[in-house]
Design a protein around this motif. Sequence first.
Motif, PDB file in Angstrom:
ATOM      1  N   PRO A  15       6.184  32.092  32.362  1.00  0.00           N
ATOM      2  CA  PRO A  15       6.581  33.329  31.695  1.00  0.00           C
ATOM      3  C   PRO A  15       5.413  34.139  31.132  1.00  0.00           C
ATOM      4  CG  PRO A  15       8.045  31.561  31.052  1.00  0.00           C
ATOM      5  CD  PRO A  15       6.921  30.940  31.827  1.00  0.00           C
ATOM      6  N   GLU A  16       4.392  33.478  30.606  1.00  0.00           N
ATOM      7  CA  GLU A  16       3.241  34.196  30.038  1.00  0.00           C
ATOM      8  C   GLU A  16       2.541  35.027  31.111  1.00  0.00           C
ATOM      9  OE1 GLU A  16       1.896  34.400  26.934  1.00  0.00           O
ATOM     10  OE2 GLU A  16       3.407  33.145  25.987  1.00  0.00           O
ATOM     11  N   ARG A  17       2.303  34.430  32.259  1.00  0.00           N
ATOM     12  CA  ARG A  17       1.601  35.113  33.354  1.00  0.00           C
ATOM     13  C   ARG A  17       2.399  36.313  33.865  1.00  0.00           C
ATOM     14  NH1 ARG A  17       1.281  33.138  39.380  1.00  0.00           N
ATOM     15  NH2 ARG A  17      -0.242  34.579  40.215  1.00  0.00           N
ATOM     16  N   VAL A  18       3.680  36.107  34.097  1.00  0.00           N
ATOM     17  CA  VAL A  18       4.515  37.178  34.632  1.00  0.00           C
ATOM     18  C   VAL A  18       4.684  38.287  33.584  1.00  0.00           C
ATOM     19  CG1 VAL A  18       6.755  37.749  35.643  1.00  0.00           C
ATOM     20  CG2 VAL A  18       5.653  35.590  36.228  1.00  0.00           C
ATOM     21  N   ALA A  19       4.825  37.915  32.323  1.00  0.00           N
ATOM     22  CA  ALA A  19       4.954  38.918  31.259  1.00  0.00           C
ATOM     23  C   ALA A  19       3.686  39.749  31.119  1.00  0.00           C
ATOM     24  CB  ALA A  19       5.297  38.242  29.933  1.00  0.00           C
ATOM     25  N   ARG A  20       2.516  39.130  31.276  1.00  0.00           N
ATOM     26  CA  ARG A  20       1.253  39.891  31.215  1.00  0.00           C
ATOM     27  C   ARG A  20       1.217  40.959  32.313  1.00  0.00           C
ATOM     28  NH1 ARG A  20      -1.030  34.899  30.219  1.00  0.00           N
ATOM     29  NH2 ARG A  20      -1.714  34.703  32.384  1.00  0.00           N
ATOM     30  N   PHE A  21       1.662  40.594  33.524  1.00  0.00           N
ATOM     31  CA  PHE A  21       1.718  41.539  34.634  1.00  0.00           C
ATOM     32  C   PHE A  21       2.590  42.735  34.259  1.00  0.00           C
ATOM     33  CE2 PHE A  21       4.163  43.166  38.204  1.00  0.00           C
ATOM     34  CZ  PHE A  21       3.179  43.491  39.132  1.00  0.00           C
ATOM     35  N   TRP A  22       3.820  42.471  33.816  1.00  0.00           N
ATOM     36  CA  TRP A  22       4.764  43.548  33.503  1.00  0.00           C
ATOM     37  C   TRP A  22       4.322  44.342  32.276  1.00  0.00           C
ATOM     38  CZ3 TRP A  22       8.132  45.503  36.709  1.00  0.00           C
ATOM     39  CH2 TRP A  22       8.526  44.728  37.807  1.00  0.00           C
ATOM     40  N   SER A  23       3.711  43.689  31.307  1.00  0.00           N
ATOM     41  CA  SER A  23       3.211  44.377  30.127  1.00  0.00           C
ATOM     42  C   SER A  23       2.145  45.400  30.522  1.00  0.00           C
ATOM     43  CB  SER A  23       2.626  43.371  29.137  1.00  0.00           C
ATOM     44  OG  SER A  23       2.046  44.025  28.037  1.00  0.00           O
ATOM     45  N   ALA A  24       1.216  44.986  31.386  1.00  0.00           N
ATOM     46  CA  ALA A  24       0.159  45.892  31.834  1.00  0.00           C
ATOM     47  C   ALA A  24       0.724  47.009  32.702  1.00  0.00           C
ATOM     48  CB  ALA A  24      -0.911  45.112  32.589  1.00  0.00           C
ATOM     49  N   LEU A  25       1.668  46.683  33.583  1.00  0.00           N
ATOM     50  CA  LEU A  25       2.229  47.688  34.481  1.00  0.00           C
ATOM     51  C   LEU A  25       3.024  48.750  33.730  1.00  0.00           C
ATOM     52  CD1 LEU A  25       2.632  48.576  37.438  1.00  0.00           C
ATOM     53  CD2 LEU A  25       4.721  47.191  37.451  1.00  0.00           C
ATOM     54  N   LEU A  26       3.798  48.325  32.739  1.00  0.00           N
ATOM     55  CA  LEU A  26       4.696  49.239  32.041  1.00  0.00           C
ATOM     56  C   LEU A  26       4.180  49.699  30.682  1.00  0.00           C
ATOM     57  CD1 LEU A  26       8.092  47.482  32.811  1.00  0.00           C
ATOM     58  CD2 LEU A  26       7.095  49.473  33.964  1.00  0.00           C
ATOM     59  N   GLY A  27       3.078  49.129  30.215  1.00  0.00           N
ATOM     60  CA  GLY A  27       2.573  49.498  28.901  1.00  0.00           C
ATOM     61  C   GLY A  27       3.510  49.076  27.780  1.00  0.00           C
ATOM     62  N   ARG A  28       4.172  47.944  27.955  1.00  0.00           N
ATOM     63  CA  ARG A  28       5.097  47.422  26.935  1.00  0.00           C
ATOM     64  C   ARG A  28       4.456  46.230  26.237  1.00  0.00           C
ATOM     65  NH1 ARG A  28      10.874  47.850  27.928  1.00  0.00           N
ATOM     66  NH2 ARG A  28      10.962  47.503  25.701  1.00  0.00           N
ATOM     67  N   GLU A  29       4.511  46.209  24.930  1.00  0.00           N
ATOM     68  CA  GLU A  29       3.948  45.119  24.141  1.00  0.00           C
ATOM     69  C   GLU A  29       4.962  43.999  23.959  1.00  0.00           C
ATOM     70  OE1 GLU A  29       0.767  44.962  23.080  1.00  0.00           O
ATOM     71  OE2 GLU A  29       0.436  46.862  24.118  1.00  0.00           O
ATOM     72  N   SER A  30       4.448  42.800  23.734  1.00  0.00           N
ATOM     73  CA  SER A  30       5.320  41.664  23.430  1.00  0.00           C
ATOM     74  C   SER A  30       5.982  41.866  22.083  1.00  0.00           C
ATOM     75  CB  SER A  30       4.529  40.356  23.403  1.00  0.00           C
ATOM     76  OG  SER A  30       4.054  40.046  24.677  1.00  0.00           O
ATOM     77  N   GLY A  31       7.218  41.433  21.981  1.00  0.00           N
ATOM     78  CA  GLY A  31       7.951  41.452  20.724  1.00  0.00           C
ATOM     79  C   GLY A  31       8.229  40.026  20.289  1.00  0.00           C
ATOM     80  N   PRO A  32       8.989  39.862  19.222  1.00  0.00           N
ATOM     81  CA  PRO A  32       9.334  38.517  18.773  1.00  0.00           C
ATOM     82  C   PRO A  32      10.042  37.758  19.895  1.00  0.00           C
ATOM     83  CG  PRO A  32      10.071  40.183  17.197  1.00  0.00           C
ATOM     84  CD  PRO A  32       9.606  40.906  18.418  1.00  0.00           C
ATOM     85  N   SER A  33       9.607  36.526  20.129  1.00  0.00           N
ATOM     86  CA  SER A  33      10.149  35.716  21.221  1.00  0.00           C
ATOM     87  C   SER A  33      10.404  34.302  20.739  1.00  0.00           C
ATOM     88  CB  SER A  33       9.152  35.659  22.388  1.00  0.00           C
ATOM     89  OG  SER A  33       8.769  36.931  22.823  1.00  0.00           O
ATOM     90  N   GLN A  34      11.365  33.648  21.391  1.00  0.00           N
ATOM     91  CA  GLN A  34      11.549  32.231  21.084  1.00  0.00           C
ATOM     92  C   GLN A  34      10.509  31.424  21.851  1.00  0.00           C
ATOM     93  OE1 GLN A  34      15.655  31.587  22.019  1.00  0.00           O
ATOM     94  NE2 GLN A  34      15.254  31.120  24.156  1.00  0.00           N
ATOM     95  N   GLU A  35      10.239  30.212  21.416  1.00  0.00           N
ATOM     96  CA  GLU A  35       9.185  29.389  21.992  1.00  0.00           C
ATOM     97  C   GLU A  35       9.375  29.191  23.498  1.00  0.00           C
ATOM     98  OE1 GLU A  35       7.295  24.949  21.499  1.00  0.00           O
ATOM     99  OE2 GLU A  35       8.385  25.815  19.812  1.00  0.00           O
ATOM    100  N   GLY A  36       8.286  29.435  24.255  1.00  0.00           N
ATOM    101  CA  GLY A  36       8.313  29.259  25.695  1.00  0.00           C
ATOM    102  C   GLY A  36       8.758  30.493  26.459  1.00  0.00           C
ATOM    103  N   TRP A  37       9.351  31.446  25.781  1.00  0.00           N
ATOM    104  CA  TRP A  37       9.826  32.691  26.380  1.00  0.00           C
ATOM    105  C   TRP A  37       8.882  33.809  25.970  1.00  0.00           C
ATOM    106  CZ3 TRP A  37      15.518  33.486  27.506  1.00  0.00           C
ATOM    107  CH2 TRP A  37      16.194  32.265  27.615  1.00  0.00           C
ATOM    108  N   VAL A  38       8.929  34.923  26.697  1.00  0.00           N
ATOM    109  CA  VAL A  38       8.186  36.111  26.295  1.00  0.00           C
ATOM    110  C   VAL A  38       9.130  37.303  26.400  1.00  0.00           C
ATOM    111  CG1 VAL A  38       6.209  37.608  26.732  1.00  0.00           C
ATOM    112  CG2 VAL A  38       6.011  35.149  27.178  1.00  0.00           C
ATOM    113  N   TYR A  39       9.185  38.106  25.344  1.00  0.00           N
ATOM    114  CA  TYR A  39       9.989  39.335  25.326  1.00  0.00           C
ATOM    115  C   TYR A  39       9.035  40.519  25.278  1.00  0.00           C
ATOM    116  CZ  TYR A  39      13.802  36.295  23.534  1.00  0.00           C
ATOM    117  OH  TYR A  39      14.737  35.316  23.343  1.00  0.00           O
ATOM    118  N   LEU A  40       9.254  41.493  26.133  1.00  0.00           N
ATOM    119  CA  LEU A  40       8.526  42.754  26.037  1.00  0.00           C
ATOM    120  C   LEU A  40       9.472  43.754  25.405  1.00  0.00           C
ATOM    121  CD1 LEU A  40       6.659  43.018  29.464  1.00  0.00           C
ATOM    122  CD2 LEU A  40       5.877  42.001  27.310  1.00  0.00           C
ATOM    123  N   GLY A  41       9.072  44.239  24.242  1.00  0.00           N
ATOM    124  CA  GLY A  41       9.942  45.119  23.475  1.00  0.00           C
ATOM    125  C   GLY A  41      10.773  44.328  22.500  1.00  0.00           C
ATOM    126  N   GLU A  42      11.568  45.073  21.742  1.00  0.00           N
ATOM    127  CA  GLU A  42      12.424  44.464  20.728  1.00  0.00           C
ATOM    128  C   GLU A  42      13.823  45.040  20.829  1.00  0.00           C
ATOM    129  OE1 GLU A  42      10.856  44.226  16.747  1.00  0.00           O
ATOM    130  OE2 GLU A  42       8.861  44.734  17.488  1.00  0.00           O
TER     131      GLU A  42
END
Length: 116
Positions: A15-42
């Motif tokens: 999830p970290e690797r894939v979220a970094r890709f989408w974060s960079a592509l869309l300009g979305r920052e990580s939000g609060p996430s549960q352990e092991g998961w990644v949320y972009l936005g809130e």
Amino acid sequence: MANVWSGVTIDCLDPERVARFWSALLGRESGPSQEGWVYLGERGDPQPRLVFQPVPEPQTGKVRIHLDISVGDIDAAMTAVINLGGRFTGERHDYDEGVVVVMADPEDHEFCLVEY
């Protein structure tokens, strides 16, 4: 009560690797996430949240839902996806109203870049 689309969840081995890709592509920052998961936005953001959920098995077969990303320059967007670790699937559709190309993220989740 009106129903509201609040997010899209994507199954990932990393999830970290894939979220970094989408974060960079869309300009979305990580939000609060549960352990092991990644949320972009809130919750409550104007755009639906993207959620990257860990799963133990790789994707097999074609996913029946995908994201469409509107871009201003299809060639520049394709280059950006490739530079971020994604790939062009080789599928391109030229329509009277615009162009659609099918791309894939680092774990091969397909999505479309659209230029209308």
